[in-house]
Design a protein around this motif. Structure first.
Motif, mmCIF file in Angstrom:
data_model
loop_
_atom_site.group_PDB
_atom_site.id
_atom_site.type_symbol
_atom_site.label_atom_id
_atom_site.label_comp_id
_atom_site.label_asym_id
_atom_site.label_seq_id
_atom_site.Cartn_x
_atom_site.Cartn_y
_atom_site.Cartn_z
ATOM 1 N N ALA A 111 -79.992 -124.744 -96.785
ATOM 2 C CA ALA A 111 -79.922 -123.435 -97.421
ATOM 3 C C ALA A 111 -79.115 -123.526 -98.710
ATOM 4 O O ALA A 111 -78.265 -124.406 -98.871
ATOM 5 C CB ALA A 111 -79.276 -122.441 -96.471
ATOM 6 N N HIS A 112 -79.385 -122.636 -99.619
ATOM 7 C CA HIS A 112 -78.604 -122.516 -100.854
ATOM 8 C C HIS A 112 -78.501 -123.819 -101.626
ATOM 9 O O HIS A 112 -77.514 -124.071 -102.296
ATOM 10 C CB HIS A 112 -77.179 -122.028 -100.600
ATOM 11 C CG HIS A 112 -77.097 -120.859 -99.695
ATOM 12 N ND1 HIS A 112 -77.424 -119.594 -100.097
ATOM 13 C CD2 HIS A 112 -76.750 -120.770 -98.394
ATOM 14 C CE1 HIS A 112 -77.270 -118.766 -99.095
ATOM 15 N NE2 HIS A 112 -76.877 -119.446 -98.036
ATOM 16 N N ALA A 113 -79.477 -124.681 -101.512
ATOM 17 C CA ALA A 113 -79.337 -125.971 -102.190
ATOM 18 C C ALA A 113 -79.432 -125.795 -103.695
ATOM 19 O O ALA A 113 -78.747 -126.463 -104.454
ATOM 20 C CB ALA A 113 -80.418 -126.927 -101.712
ATOM 21 N N PHE A 114 -80.302 -124.871 -104.118
ATOM 22 C CA PHE A 114 -80.456 -124.682 -105.547
ATOM 23 C C PHE A 114 -80.549 -123.193 -105.829
ATOM 24 O O PHE A 114 -81.511 -122.542 -105.439
ATOM 25 C CB PHE A 114 -81.732 -125.399 -106.025
ATOM 26 C CG PHE A 114 -82.079 -125.133 -107.457
ATOM 27 C CD1 PHE A 114 -81.394 -125.766 -108.464
ATOM 28 C CD2 PHE A 114 -83.081 -124.235 -107.782
ATOM 29 C CE1 PHE A 114 -81.700 -125.508 -109.787
ATOM 30 C CE2 PHE A 114 -83.394 -123.983 -109.098
ATOM 31 C CZ PHE A 114 -82.697 -124.618 -110.105
ATOM 32 N N GLN A 115 -79.537 -122.675 -106.496
ATOM 33 C CA GLN A 115 -79.528 -121.257 -106.869
ATOM 34 C C GLN A 115 -79.922 -120.373 -105.692
ATOM 35 O O GLN A 115 -80.841 -119.558 -105.794
ATOM 36 C CB GLN A 115 -80.482 -121.019 -108.041
ATOM 37 C CG GLN A 115 -80.009 -121.661 -109.312
ATOM 38 C CD GLN A 115 -80.995 -121.480 -110.444
ATOM 39 O OE1 GLN A 115 -82.104 -121.010 -110.241
ATOM 40 N NE2 GLN A 115 -80.593 -121.872 -111.642
ATOM 41 N N ASP A 116 -79.248 -120.565 -104.578
ATOM 42 C CA ASP A 116 -79.479 -119.739 -103.396
ATOM 43 C C ASP A 116 -80.850 -119.919 -102.763
ATOM 44 O O ASP A 116 -81.228 -119.166 -101.878
ATOM 45 C CB ASP A 116 -79.272 -118.246 -103.718
ATOM 46 C CG ASP A 116 -77.797 -117.904 -103.613
ATOM 47 O OD1 ASP A 116 -77.083 -118.695 -102.968
ATOM 48 O OD2 ASP A 116 -77.383 -116.896 -104.163
ATOM 49 N N PHE B 64 -83.247 -131.757 -108.584
ATOM 50 C CA PHE B 64 -82.620 -130.564 -109.148
ATOM 51 C C PHE B 64 -83.271 -130.169 -110.469
ATOM 52 O O PHE B 64 -83.480 -128.986 -110.741
ATOM 53 C CB PHE B 64 -81.122 -130.789 -109.355
ATOM 54 C CG PHE B 64 -80.315 -130.393 -108.162
ATOM 55 C CD1 PHE B 64 -80.083 -129.058 -107.885
ATOM 56 C CD2 PHE B 64 -79.800 -131.354 -107.311
ATOM 57 C CE1 PHE B 64 -79.348 -128.691 -106.785
ATOM 58 C CE2 PHE B 64 -79.074 -130.992 -106.192
ATOM 59 C CZ PHE B 64 -78.850 -129.648 -105.929
ATOM 60 N N MET C 221 -86.870 -125.811 -104.984
ATOM 61 C CA MET C 221 -86.387 -127.173 -104.871
ATOM 62 C C MET C 221 -87.138 -127.919 -103.780
ATOM 63 O O MET C 221 -87.321 -127.433 -102.682
ATOM 64 C CB MET C 221 -84.900 -127.199 -104.564
ATOM 65 C CG MET C 221 -84.380 -128.599 -104.561
ATOM 66 S SD MET C 221 -82.669 -128.681 -104.997
ATOM 67 C CE MET C 221 -82.281 -130.344 -104.508
ATOM 68 N N LEU D 239 -83.728 -125.893 -99.767
ATOM 69 C CA LEU D 239 -84.449 -127.139 -100.002
ATOM 70 C C LEU D 239 -85.081 -127.542 -98.680
ATOM 71 O O LEU D 239 -84.405 -127.613 -97.662
ATOM 72 C CB LEU D 239 -83.478 -128.217 -100.480
ATOM 73 C CG LEU D 239 -83.910 -129.670 -100.328
ATOM 74 C CD1 LEU D 239 -85.116 -129.965 -101.195
ATOM 75 C CD2 LEU D 239 -82.769 -130.590 -100.722
#
Lengths: 505, 511
Positions: A72-77, A192, A201, A80
């Motif tokens: 969760a939240h890996a890239f801008q919330d 990313f 992502m 992934l």
């Protein structure tokens, strides 16, 4: 079954390793039998897959895909999703076939190891890792399989190696471990940046490649691409044992048991080249273009320097290691050219070098088994007691130095054709490598097989029936590619064309 | 909110509502203390740890129940946390998660201890058990209190109990030495932390973090030097607890001196409590000012990873090796907090908490498992050097393979919990564009291969020095511990979603 063919290929060896875990330690012949089955079935499936492969297509085939890990939240919330996804295209298929052939013949060639059960357990885990590397369609999954080759190799060298085994195993581990760091850092950075383009992502290779191909310059700056490529390239130099990070390879070849040498030279070492094609050419072609001269220079240094060093080697295995380094330099030269011939030559060279290394290390292993040594000066006149082994050794050496009609020749021709178009001067220097290869290989051959036969080598046995299998298979493939290059070319061309089109447009 | 003037009477149902796991452990501790007076020595030795485990399980269950209370409260949407006397002591999932970790960790430690007691007859079992329960309560207070004074009480309860636990083997010189070092350095650390807290109190006029945070935000520009000084002093104090470089010097000696179960308690429960405290204080007190102070955390994390791993390279004593390894792991654990300063800090908090807790859980499994193997092997080998691991694969394939899994997990090899934990942390460094820190995380991990694989080398490459190829007997309690460690390490490595999904669904601070 076709739906899960790739999973079967990857995990059958691992299943074999698991089954081996339950075989009593005292059992002597079962482990090898199980290992044979566990490597033969993937070979069979790889053959079926080859038969059903649609050569006209350049995309992934036989794909399997399942969601595996959610972050969760890996890239801008946004999350992934890491997938368990496998697939083959024209680039991975040759590597897949190479793996299946070399690893099966490797088991066949294995003779007299101590702790045989454990040996094959580690060996089969290694094989699963190798298959996984070439079939994974997810960067995370690829990395996982790459690490899966690292641990078994450590044990295979460290337990069954020569007298400097512990030291060399550790060296192998640290070198490849650092290479893994570079690979992982660049992979995650790629993911990313691709996410910055698409807003989602993922670590899926195809999606990332597409994102990079259509990314506007203000989202993914060229300096970023160059930076990532440099990190990746450093890792590849280590993985593929290129100068100046090559020293682990001669040590490994010298110390590892011959089966493992076959697999290292034949397959494991080629993972770096595969990454160079798949990620370098496939995702970051602009960066390769930018650094083309640098890559070509490193390639030429490898060709010439490794060939010169090979000339002064006293040990066959070290000589072959340097010879492989020299040959793989040609790959760099071909890739740097970034044209159809260059890339094609690069892949041809990788596969050809894999086959030749497999054969040569098998033959040297067979000689060592009989004479107890691989030191060139200690050998001599072997053609008399073992004409067949000596004959195959000569064939392998000729293939390796690029005799027309064998795979090495067509590889060098293609790669240099591509390279001459891009870097005429450098390529001219590079061709020196071909001459040097003739010198050191023929010289070593001459001192090994010809001349007076030392008394102690009289009466040594020649090739056994079971040894014909690897020798004949390898030589047949080497000649097949040499006289009928389309068998490999038709596979890889669609994929390469799609790469080249992307570079052009 | 206003400062309180009057004294509010707390009714027991309220307290029970918020503190039930703590209360049950305290009652359990006293029960064991009293029972010890009436029971024969033998039955006390046998029953005390079992009773202790029973109470820990009860506390574990009560904590799970508390998740429901928090969730109900969050669903009600009042925005109020379940708390005691104006946020002095709160019930939220942040505290709950850590309490699960502490109670599970301590229960496993007690399980391991049963074998330890058999071989260390001078250890007073009942004392050992209830002190360990009280130490756990201290850890729980550190995770749940929101007032600096209460937090400090929790810290001291854990610390003082730990000093005693290290010194439990009274006739053992190394134990006494380790305890002495721990006591001296630990007390200085506590004093530093308290001194730092006094600055925060001096500026904000509050000891309560929930109330002080707003004041601190207003006064930040005006009193920045004092507030940063307070932060740094607290960081030193807490840094000693979790063994961050350069405050780690006690760890090797203390780890070496303490009995194996106590060492694993220090390595897992005490360290997790330290991180709970760090997160609680810094996230509540300083989260809005992270942009100014995160750099100190980054530096500490980087230095800790490098020094911890490099120092471990030359260790021959396996417990010292694991001590330095645990120093290095503290560096990895600090990264999620350190990356908060970059990017949108508040958005990253939930992720950072998830990452830290995931890694702590992974760390619990692999460390407990490793110490369990270690305790059998070193006793069998007669010393605590790597030599005693030589040829282990012949003497006990089970121990050999288990240790291999734990070492691979600590080294961060894929398909183990350790790798996934590191990968989460690594992603956060890239997400916040601190590429070099991410690179350093994995580069130092690659260096660490050398010593983790050194253990494997001893196990698999060499034959036993003592030429005794006798099979090693593994006591049941130890075997159970190892099995728990193995299952956890591999399950979380292959299916990390099992835990990560849960962590992502939590109401960390009651919201």
């Amino acid at each position: 079954m076709m739906g899960n063919l790739l999973t079967l290929i990857v995990f059958l060896p691992l299943l074999g390793a698991l089954i081996l875990g339950f075989v009593p330690r005292s059992a002597s012949s079962q482990p090898k039998a199980i290992a044979l089955i566990a490597t033969f079935l993937p070979l069979l499936f790889a053959g079926i897959l080859y038969g059903n492969f649609d050569g006209a297509q350049h995309g992934m085939q036989f794909t399997e895909s399942k969601e595996w890990i959610h972050i969760a939240h890996a890239f801008q919330d946004k999350e992934l999703v890491i997938g368990y996804s496998l697939g083959v295209d024209g680039l991975s298929l040759p590597f897949l076939l190479l793996t299946s052939i070399v690893t099966f013949l490797g088991v066949l060639a294995t003779k007299s190891v101590q702790r045989v059960k454990e040996f094959f357990i580690w060996y089969l885990i290694l094989v699963t890792g190798l298959y996984g590397c070439f079939l994974a369609q997810d960067l995370f999954l690829f990395f996982l399989f790459l690490e899966m080759t690292l641990v078994p190799m450590y044990f295979l060298i460290g337990i069954w190696g020569g007298d400097r085994k512990g030291q060399v195993a550790t060296k192998f581990l640290i070198y490849r471990g650092l290479a893994s760091v570079g690979i992982l850092v660049s992979f995650v950075a790629l993911a990313f940046k691709a996410a910055a383009v698409t807003g989602v992502m993922t670590m899926d290779m195809t999606s990332i490649a597409n994102a990079f191909a259509k990314a506007p310059a203000d989202v993914i700056s060229s300096s970023f691409k160059h930076g990532i490529f440099l990190v990746l390239f450093l890792a590849i130099l280590i993985e593929e044992a290129f100068f100046p990070f090559h020293t682990w390879l001669p040590d490994t070849h010298e110390q590892a048991p011959s089966t493992i040498s076959m697999v290292v030279g034949g397959v494991l070492m080629k993972i770096g080249a595969y990454v160079l094609f798949r990620i370098g050419v496939g995702i970051l072609p602009d960066a390769i273009q930018y650094y083309a001269t640098l890559i070509a220079v490193i390639g030429v240094i490898n060709i010439v320097y490794a060939a010169l060093v090979a000339m002064v080697q006293k040990d066959w295995r070290r000589l072959l290691a340097f010879s492989a380094i020299s040959h793989m330099g040609v790959v760099l030269l071909g890739v740097a050219a970034l044209n159809q011939e260059g890339l094609q030559g690069g892949i041809f060279m990788t596969i050809s070098s894999g086959l030749l290394s497999g054969l040569l290390f098998f033959l040297i292993g067979a000689i060592k088994e009989r004479t107890g040594t691989t030191v060139i000066n200690a050998l001599g006149g072997l053609s008399k007691p073992m004409p067949i082994l000596a004959g195959f050794l000569l064939a392998a050496a000729l293939g390796s130095l690029g005799l027309p009609g064998m795979s090495g020749f067509i590889s060098e021709i293609l790669a240099f054709m591509g390279a001459f178009a891009a870097f005429p001067g450098l390529s001219a220097v590079g061709t020196l490598g071909i001459i040097f290869a003739a010198v050191y290989l023929l010289w070593a051959m001459q001192r090994t097989t010809y001349g007076p036969t030392t008394a102690q080598w009289e009466g040594l046995s020649d090739a056994r029936a079971v040894e014909y299998v690897p020798m004949v298979v390898f030589v047949a493939l080497i000649i097949l590619i040499g006289v009928y290059p389309s068998i490999l070319g038709d596979l890889v061309n669609p994929t390469i064309s799609s790469y080249v089109t992307r570079i052009g447009g | 909110m206003n400062a309180m003037n009057g004294v509010t009477q707390l009714a027991f149902p309220d307290v029970w509502h918020v503190m039930s796991p703590e209360i049950i452990l305290i009652l359990g501790g006293f029960l064991i203390l009293v029972l010890d007076l009436f029971m024969s020595k033998e039955s006390s030795r046998r029953l005390s740890p079992q009773l202790g485990i029973l109470f820990l399980i009860a506390a574990f269950v009560l904590t799970i129940r508390n998740f429901g209370i928090v969730a109900d409260n969050a669903a009600a949407g009042t925005g109020e946390m379940v708390n005691l006397s104006n946020m002095l002591y709160v019930l939220d999932d942040f505290g709950n998660v850590f309490k699960l970790l502490f109670t599970a960790g301590t229960a496993i430690v007690l399980l391991m201890s049963m074998d330890f007691f058999k071989h260390n007859l001078e250890v007073k079992v009942a004392e050992y058990t209830y002190i360990m329960l009280f130490a756990t309560v201290g850890a729980m207070v550190m995770a749940s209190a929101l007032d600096l004074i209460t937090l400090f009480v929790g810290l001291e309860l854990l610390s003082i109990s730990s000093y005693v636990l290290v010194a439990m083997r009274r006739n053992h010189a190394k134990s006494t030495e380790g305890a002495m070092k721990y006591l001296v350095i630990g007390s200085i650390a506590s004093a530093m932390a308290l001194y730092g807290m006094s600055f925060i109190y001096g500026v904000t006029g509050q000891t309560n973090l929930a109330m002080g945070a707003g004041t601190m935000l207003q006064l930040w520009d005006q009193f920045k030097p004092l507030l940063v000084l307070g932060f740094l002093l607290m960081l030193v104090g807490f840094g000693v607890k979790v063994a961050l470089v350069p405050f780690h010097q006690w760890a090797p000696d203390t780890y070496e001196g303490a009995g194996n179960p106590v060492t694993s308690f220090l390595a897992v429960v005490s360290k997790a409590a330290g991180f709970a405290l760090i997160l609680r204080v810094f996230l509540w007190g300083f989260s809005r000012e992270f942009g100014d102070i995160y750099i100190y955390l980054v530096i500490l994390a980087a230095v800790t990873m490098v020094i911890g791993n490099v120092a471990a390279l030359s260790q021959k004593n396996i417990k010292r090796l694991l001590a330095y390894s645990s120093v290095a792991q503290a560096g990895y654990l600090l990264i999620p907090l350190a990356t908060l300063g970059k990017g949108s800090a508040i958005d990253n908090i939930w992720l950072s908490l998830g990452e830290t807790v995931f890694y702590l859980v992974a760390y619990l499994f692999m460390t407990m498992g490793a110490f369990a193997v270690l305790s059998v092997v070193t006793r069998n080998g007669g010393n605590e050097t790597l030599e005693s691991f030589r040829g282990l694969w012949k003497r006990s394939p089970f121990l050999a393979v288990s240790m291999a899994v734990f070492m691979l997990s600590m080294a961060g090899m894929p398909l183990t919990a350790g790798f996934v934990g590191k990968f989460y942390i690594f992603l956060s460094t890239i997400n916040t564009e601190m590429y070099w820190l991410g690179g350093l995380l994995f580069a130092t991990s690659a260096i660490a291969f050398y010593y983790y694989f050194g253990v494997l080398k001893a196990i698999f490459f060499k034959d036993s020095a003592v030429e005794s190829h006798d099979k090693i007997e593994v006591p049941t309690s130890i075997a159970v511990t190892i099995a728990i460690g193995l299952i956890g390490t591999i399950a979380l490595g292959v299916f990390p979603d099992l835990l990560m999904k849960v962590l992502n669904g939590l109401h960390w601070f009651g919201q």
